[in-house]
Design a protein around this motif. Structure first.
Motif, short mmCIF file in Angstrom:
data_model
loop_
_atom_site.label_atom_id
_atom_site.label_comp_id
_atom_site.label_asym_id
_atom_site.label_seq_id
_atom_site.Cartn_x
_atom_site.Cartn_y
_atom_site.Cartn_z
N LYS A 70 0.88 -0.81 0.37
CA LYS A 70 0.35 -0.09 -0.15
C LYS A 70 1.14 1.40 -0.27
CE LYS A 70 -3.88 2.68 2.15
NZ LYS A 70 -2.28 3.91 2.51
N ASP A 71 1.98 1.70 1.01
CA ASP A 71 3.16 2.37 0.70
C ASP A 71 4.41 2.01 1.64
OD1 ASP A 71 2.41 1.75 3.52
OD2 ASP A 71 1.25 2.73 4.23
N ARG A 122 6.51 -3.00 -5.37
CA ARG A 122 5.50 -2.41 -6.12
C ARG A 122 5.04 -1.30 -4.98
NH1 ARG A 122 2.32 -2.82 -10.99
NH2 ARG A 122 2.19 -0.39 -10.40
N VAL A 123 4.26 -0.12 -5.38
CA VAL A 123 3.18 0.72 -4.39
C VAL A 123 2.19 1.93 -5.99
CG1 VAL A 123 2.43 2.34 -2.99
CG2 VAL A 123 4.54 1.10 -2.77
N GLN A 130 -5.21 -0.01 -3.90
CA GLN A 130 -4.42 0.35 -2.48
C GLN A 130 -6.00 0.22 -1.71
OE1 GLN A 130 -2.89 3.24 -1.38
NE2 GLN A 130 -1.26 2.52 -3.19
N SER A 131 -7.23 0.33 -1.82
CA SER A 131 -8.44 0.34 -0.81
C SER A 131 -8.23 -1.67 -0.80
CB SER A 131 -9.54 0.23 -1.58
OG SER A 131 -10.39 -0.52 -0.46
N ILE A 132 -7.72 -2.29 -1.05
CA ILE A 132 -7.65 -3.76 -0.68
C ILE A 132 -6.36 -3.59 -0.12
CG2 ILE A 132 -6.60 -6.24 -1.59
CD1 ILE A 132 -8.18 -5.35 -4.72
N MET A 137 -4.47 -4.73 5.21
CA MET A 137 -3.58 -4.71 6.32
C MET A 137 -2.23 -5.53 6.21
SD MET A 137 -5.67 -3.89 9.63
CE MET A 137 -6.62 -5.82 9.89
N GLU A 138 -1.69 -5.56 5.06
CA GLU A 138 0.04 -6.58 4.34
C GLU A 138 -0.36 -6.55 3.11
OE1 GLU A 138 -0.11 -10.97 6.29
OE2 GLU A 138 -1.35 -11.65 4.84
N PRO A 139 0.90 -6.91 2.66
CA PRO A 139 1.02 -6.68 0.89
C PRO A 139 0.53 -8.01 0.77
CG PRO A 139 3.39 -6.26 2.31
CD PRO A 139 2.28 -7.27 3.69
N MET A 140 0.66 -8.10 -0.47
CA MET A 140 0.35 -9.09 -1.35
C MET A 140 1.11 -9.67 -2.12
SD MET A 140 -3.51 -8.56 -3.44
CE MET A 140 -3.12 -6.80 -4.15
N MET A 141 1.38 -11.06 -2.52
CA MET A 141 2.00 -11.76 -3.66
C MET A 141 1.55 -11.62 -5.17
SD MET A 141 4.70 -13.02 -1.50
CE MET A 141 5.52 -13.09 -3.41
#
Length: 204
Positions: A70-71, A122-123, A130-132, A137-141
């Motif tokens: 997300k950031d 990536r961001v 961003q909403s997902i 509340m954690e990164p995605m693979m």
């Protein structure tokens, strides 16, 4: 069978985002729009979901995924980054860039790129992504959705290929496939590996 979920591209509906997040948390995979085309994603460290994505993309078994974040607030948990590198990322993200960074010693090997032990970060500026991630509340693979002989501009194009899978397809309108700019910062210098959809005026 794949399900298509229509989410507003600028103002994602919370109840639909919650449905996506629930699916990810329960081991599902999604085909989702980014600022550089469609991608396939799953929850962090979910090996079964990662294997499904590898099968869809027909990738080698140990293909390395990118972390979609997300950031940059928790980037230190996953990658090593000096002050100048952090300033560069903060200046140009979110956007259509993939940064190659040295991974931290505590993250699983499957996230690291070979002997160099690097990781892709990536961001995305896409509001749906961003909403997902805000609710997950954690990164995605994540990996880009690329399959020989096909181009993916919208959810119908994606459904044509993924109709036999159990992936959730997110429809947020037109989403042209444009590659990210890849920048390697793993050796404390700026090395542009690919000039894609991201502008290079910030990294010269």
């Amino acid at each position: 069978m794949s399900k298509v979920l229509s989410i507003h591209p600028e103002n994602p509906q919370y109840r639909l985002i919650k449905e996506v997040v629930d699916l990810l948390e329960n081991g599902g995979i999604i085909a989702y729009p980014t600022d550089s085309g469609y991608a396939l994603g799953c929850a962090l460290g979910n090996k079964n979901a990662m294997d499904q994505i590898i099968n869809i993309r027909k990738l080698r078994k140990h293909h390395h995924f990118t972390l979609m974040m997300k950031d940059l607030s928790h980037i230190g948990e996953y990658a090593k980054l000096n002050n100048s590198g952090f300033r560069l990322l903060k200046k140009i993200l979110p956007g259509a860039y993939t940064f190659i960074l040295e991974g931290t010693k505590d993250i699983p090997n499957r996230l690291l790129n070979g002997k160099r032990k690097t990781i892709g970060i990536r961001v995305s500026s896409n509001p749906v992504v961003q909403s997902i991630l805000e609710n997950l509340m954690e990164p995605m693979m994540s990996v880009s959705l690329k399959i020989e002989g096909y181009e993916f501009y919208n959810s119908n194009d994606v459904k044509e290929v993924l109709h036999g899978s159990n992936a959730l397809i997110i429809d947020s309108g037109h989403c042209p496939p444009e590659p990210t700019t890849i920048i390697d910062l793993s050796n404390d210098e700026v090395l542009v590996l690919r000039n894609g959809n991201g502008s290079l005026e910030f990294v010269t």
